[in-house]
Scaffold this active site. Structure first.
Site, mmCIF file in Angstrom:
data_model
loop_
_atom_site.group_PDB
_atom_site.id
_atom_site.type_symbol
_atom_site.label_atom_id
_atom_site.label_comp_id
_atom_site.label_asym_id
_atom_site.label_seq_id
_atom_site.Cartn_x
_atom_site.Cartn_y
_atom_site.Cartn_z
ATOM 1 N N TRP A 1 77.363 -22.866 41.158
ATOM 2 C CA TRP A 1 77.597 -21.501 40.672
ATOM 3 C C TRP A 1 77.053 -20.439 41.626
ATOM 4 C CZ3 TRP A 1 81.151 -20.163 37.471
ATOM 5 C CH2 TRP A 1 81.571 -21.057 36.499
ATOM 6 N N ASN B 1 86.707 -24.621 37.738
ATOM 7 C CA ASN B 1 85.350 -25.166 37.747
ATOM 8 C C ASN B 1 85.353 -26.536 37.093
ATOM 9 O OD1 ASN B 1 85.242 -22.754 35.655
ATOM 10 N ND2 ASN B 1 83.505 -23.956 35.006
ATOM 11 N N ASP B 2 84.448 -26.832 36.183
ATOM 12 C CA ASP B 2 84.166 -28.206 35.752
ATOM 13 C C ASP B 2 85.382 -29.127 35.541
ATOM 14 O OD1 ASP B 2 82.007 -26.584 35.260
ATOM 15 O OD2 ASP B 2 81.886 -27.045 33.139
ATOM 16 N N ARG C 1 77.717 -26.332 23.578
ATOM 17 C CA ARG C 1 79.008 -26.572 24.243
ATOM 18 C C ARG C 1 79.098 -27.895 25.005
ATOM 19 N NH1 ARG C 1 76.604 -22.211 26.952
ATOM 20 N NH2 ARG C 1 75.870 -22.732 29.034
ATOM 21 N N ASP C 2 80.328 -28.143 25.468
ATOM 22 C CA ASP C 2 80.682 -29.227 26.399
ATOM 23 C C ASP C 2 80.631 -30.620 25.757
ATOM 24 O OD1 ASP C 2 80.658 -27.027 28.093
ATOM 25 O OD2 ASP C 2 78.738 -27.532 29.022
ATOM 26 N N TRP D 1 91.572 -20.191 39.896
ATOM 27 C CA TRP D 1 90.175 -20.671 39.890
ATOM 28 C C TRP D 1 90.034 -21.999 39.155
ATOM 29 C CZ3 TRP D 1 84.958 -19.384 40.862
ATOM 30 C CH2 TRP D 1 84.021 -19.986 40.020
ATOM 31 N N SER E 1 84.378 -26.209 28.538
ATOM 32 C CA SER E 1 84.470 -27.618 28.939
ATOM 33 C C SER E 1 84.481 -28.603 27.772
ATOM 34 C CB SER E 1 83.318 -27.963 29.868
ATOM 35 O OG SER E 1 83.604 -27.439 31.126
HETATM 36 C C1 FRU Z 1 79.387 -25.449 33.430
HETATM 37 C C2 FRU Z 1 79.886 -24.455 32.400
HETATM 38 C C3 FRU Z 1 79.996 -25.127 31.044
HETATM 39 C C4 FRU Z 1 81.029 -24.282 30.358
HETATM 40 C C5 FRU Z 1 81.964 -23.942 31.487
HETATM 41 C C6 FRU Z 1 82.610 -22.586 31.366
HETATM 42 O O1 FRU Z 1 79.786 -25.168 34.724
HETATM 43 O O2 FRU Z 1 79.039 -23.330 32.353
HETATM 44 O O3 FRU Z 1 78.789 -25.217 30.343
HETATM 45 O O4 FRU Z 1 81.671 -24.978 29.321
HETATM 46 O O5 FRU Z 1 81.205 -24.013 32.679
HETATM 47 O O6 FRU Z 1 83.604 -22.426 32.319
#
Ligand code: FRU
Length: 506
Positions: free
Chosen positions: A310, A42-43, A172-173, A40, A103
């Site tokens: 999402w 994501n970001d 976060r991030d 998988w 992230s």
């Molecule tokens: C965004 C998010 C971020 C987080 C990450 C977790 O898509 O929700 O805020 O750090 O994905 O996978």
């Protein structure tokens, strides 16, 4: 967890990658869009230039095509298009990040080492009702572009740094950069007690010891709750803030016109806060989230996003050992106060087999010889025939086997619509999106990039974009045109041909 156990978590990810990543054939992946080595994605994370190459990390669960136990996957490239996979860079293996390495971003330190700054997620017991509580803290790891060592002083920013009333569970991030004075800055997403999103600013001399500077921007209840994955940069004399609102109401998403937003404005000299002149969706398609940018050595601001959303993550491509892909990296400019995007110019090196048609009169359906394929760079210029006005223009792609994905333009309403309802999806999720396109006399320029399982549309020199995953079987290679009314168009088409061998060089 002992040190040995910690190392084993990362080693286990490497072993799994070594065993299963190589089973994925390059022909099963997008040709020039990054997909996870296995499992998988994501970001985008840590999008940066280091040691003469581009590095793109990503939220990663090697073990399944579902989100879980976030690691950081890692890939490098010389041209932002042909990516080589490197071993997984971070695993959730410390007490402060055992629920996930979320992230973050990356930067080259003064001493030449590569710094990854990410969010560590840790458990913090349960509420009286038995609901698990988590804490999010900011952490760093330092490395040489291949292997990374988590800093023994982690976390470098904990919830203690937050002003009273902000939640420690949604913090976060971090996106880090170096200011003109040589000090480091980062923006981090947060929420207040009412779940309203804030973007916070921190500063540091060494990227290890951080001070809270204040609130840079506020959602103010406009779009969703938290603004995830903030990014802040200067471009063409303006400040640009990117963010991805979590949990938008359906009507908020419709009002925004996309899943991620950009604010253009200035930084107030006195308060240091972001003075917003305008706020827009970055992309009017369905699959675009959590964008992150870097500056290239020749001064271009380039953005890449997760080409997903999402709400549609069950839309996996059949029989794949991987899920998720990045958008095409896009060069950004601010023109007339708006963010404009264009495929990175490196894409032109992958083009060959040019086919062109000039002044084609279109009324009803049309197929043009030599215009077909699933890895294609197509430029269209559409205009009315004489003084008449056509009602709609449509471009069908990935057509065949009973499937089609349709891009249509309604010049009277100034609307572009992208529709994958009949693209072979087996999921009852959002399949149609619309985007306003200011029209000059019902003429429109469109650039359309197809890469196996995606379509990216750049309208009016990139003033509007629409991005979507296309799940259709690759045997459906048809492209056709349709006009309701009469129009004239020019067509230029190239085949895009990356050296797919570049994908697997571990
Ligand atoms: C965004 C998010 C971020 C987080 C990450 C977790 O898509 O929700 O805020 O750090 O994905 O996978």
């Amino acid at each position: 967890m002992s040190r040995r156990e910690q190392d084993r978590t990362l080693e286990a990810a490497w072993a799994y990658e070594g065993r299963y990543g190589r089973l994925i054939d390059a022909s099963d992946r997008p040709l020039f869009h990054l997909s996870p080595y296995v499992g998988w994605m994501n970001d985008p994370n840590g999008f940066s230039r280091y040691d003469g190459r581009y590095h793109l990390f990503y939220q990663y669960n090697p073990y399944s095509t579902q989100w879980n136990a976030m690691h950081w996957g890692h890939a490098v490239s010389d041209d932002l298009l042909r990516w080589e996979h490197l071993p997984c860079a971070l695993a959730p293996d410390r007490p402060y990040d055992h629920l996930g390495c979320f992230s973050g971003s990356a930067i080259e330190l003064h001493d030449g080492r590569h710094l990854l700054m990410y969010t560590g997620v840790q458990g913090a017991g349960r509420t009286e009702q038995g609901v698990p509580v988590m804490r999010q803290v900011q952490c760093v790891a330092v490395g040489d572009g291949i292997a990374y060592e988590k800093y023994e002083g982690n976390p470098v920013i904990s919830g203690d740094a937050l002003p009273a009333g902000l939640q420690r569970s949604h913090f976060r991030d971090p996106k880090v950069w170096r200011g003109e004075d040589g000090s480091y800055r980062c923006v981090v997403g947060a929420v207040d007690a009412d779940k309203d999103g804030l973007v916070l600013l921190f500063s540091s001399k060494d990227a290890l010891s951080w001070s809270y500077e204040g609130v840079l921007a506020r959602n103010g209840g406009r779009f969703g709750t938290m603004w995830e994955c903030p990014d802040l940069f200067e471009l063409d004399g303006r400040m640009v803030l990117l963010a991805s609102p979590q949990d938008m109401l359906v009507e908020e998403r419709e009002r925004l016109g996309g899943g991620a937003l950009c604010c253009i404005g200035r930084i107030d000299g006195k308060s240091g806060a972001f003075d917003e002149e305008g706020l827009w969706a970055i992309d009017g398609g369905i699959d675009f989230y959590a964008p992150q940018t870097l500056l290239t050595p020749d001064g271009r601001r380039v953005m890449v996003a997760w080409m997903q959303n999402w709400d549609t993550t069950r839309q996996d491509l059949p029989d794949k050992r991987w899920f998720g892909q990045m958008t095409l990296p896009r060069e950004l400019r601010v023109r007339a106060g708006r963010l404009c995007q264009w495929p990175v110019r490196e894409l032109e090196d992958l083009r060959h087999g040019r086919v062109t048609y000039q002044d084609v009169t279109l009324e009803g359906d049309l197929v043009l010889e030599g215009i077909e394929g699933r890895c294609v760079d197509l430029t269209l210029s559409v205009r009315p025939q004489g003084s008449g006005m056509y009602r709609t223009f449509s471009l069908n792609v990935a057509e065949g086997r009973g499937c089609v994905t349709m891009l249509s333009l309604n010049p009277r309403e100034g609307l572009l619509k992208l529709d994958r309802t009949r693209s072979g999806s087996r999921h009852m999720v959002m399949h149609v999106s619309e985007c306003s396109v200011p029209m000059t006399g019902s003429s429109c320029d469109l650039r359309v990039i197809l890469d196996r399982h995606s379509i990216e549309v750049f309208a009016n020199r990139g003033a509007q974009t629409m991005t979507m995953v296309v799940p259709t079987d690759l045997a459906a290679t048809g492209i056709s045109f349709h006009a309701d009314g009469e129009l004239v168009m020019d067509v230029e088409k190239y085949i895009l041909d990356a050296d797919a061998d570049g994908v697997d060089v571990r």
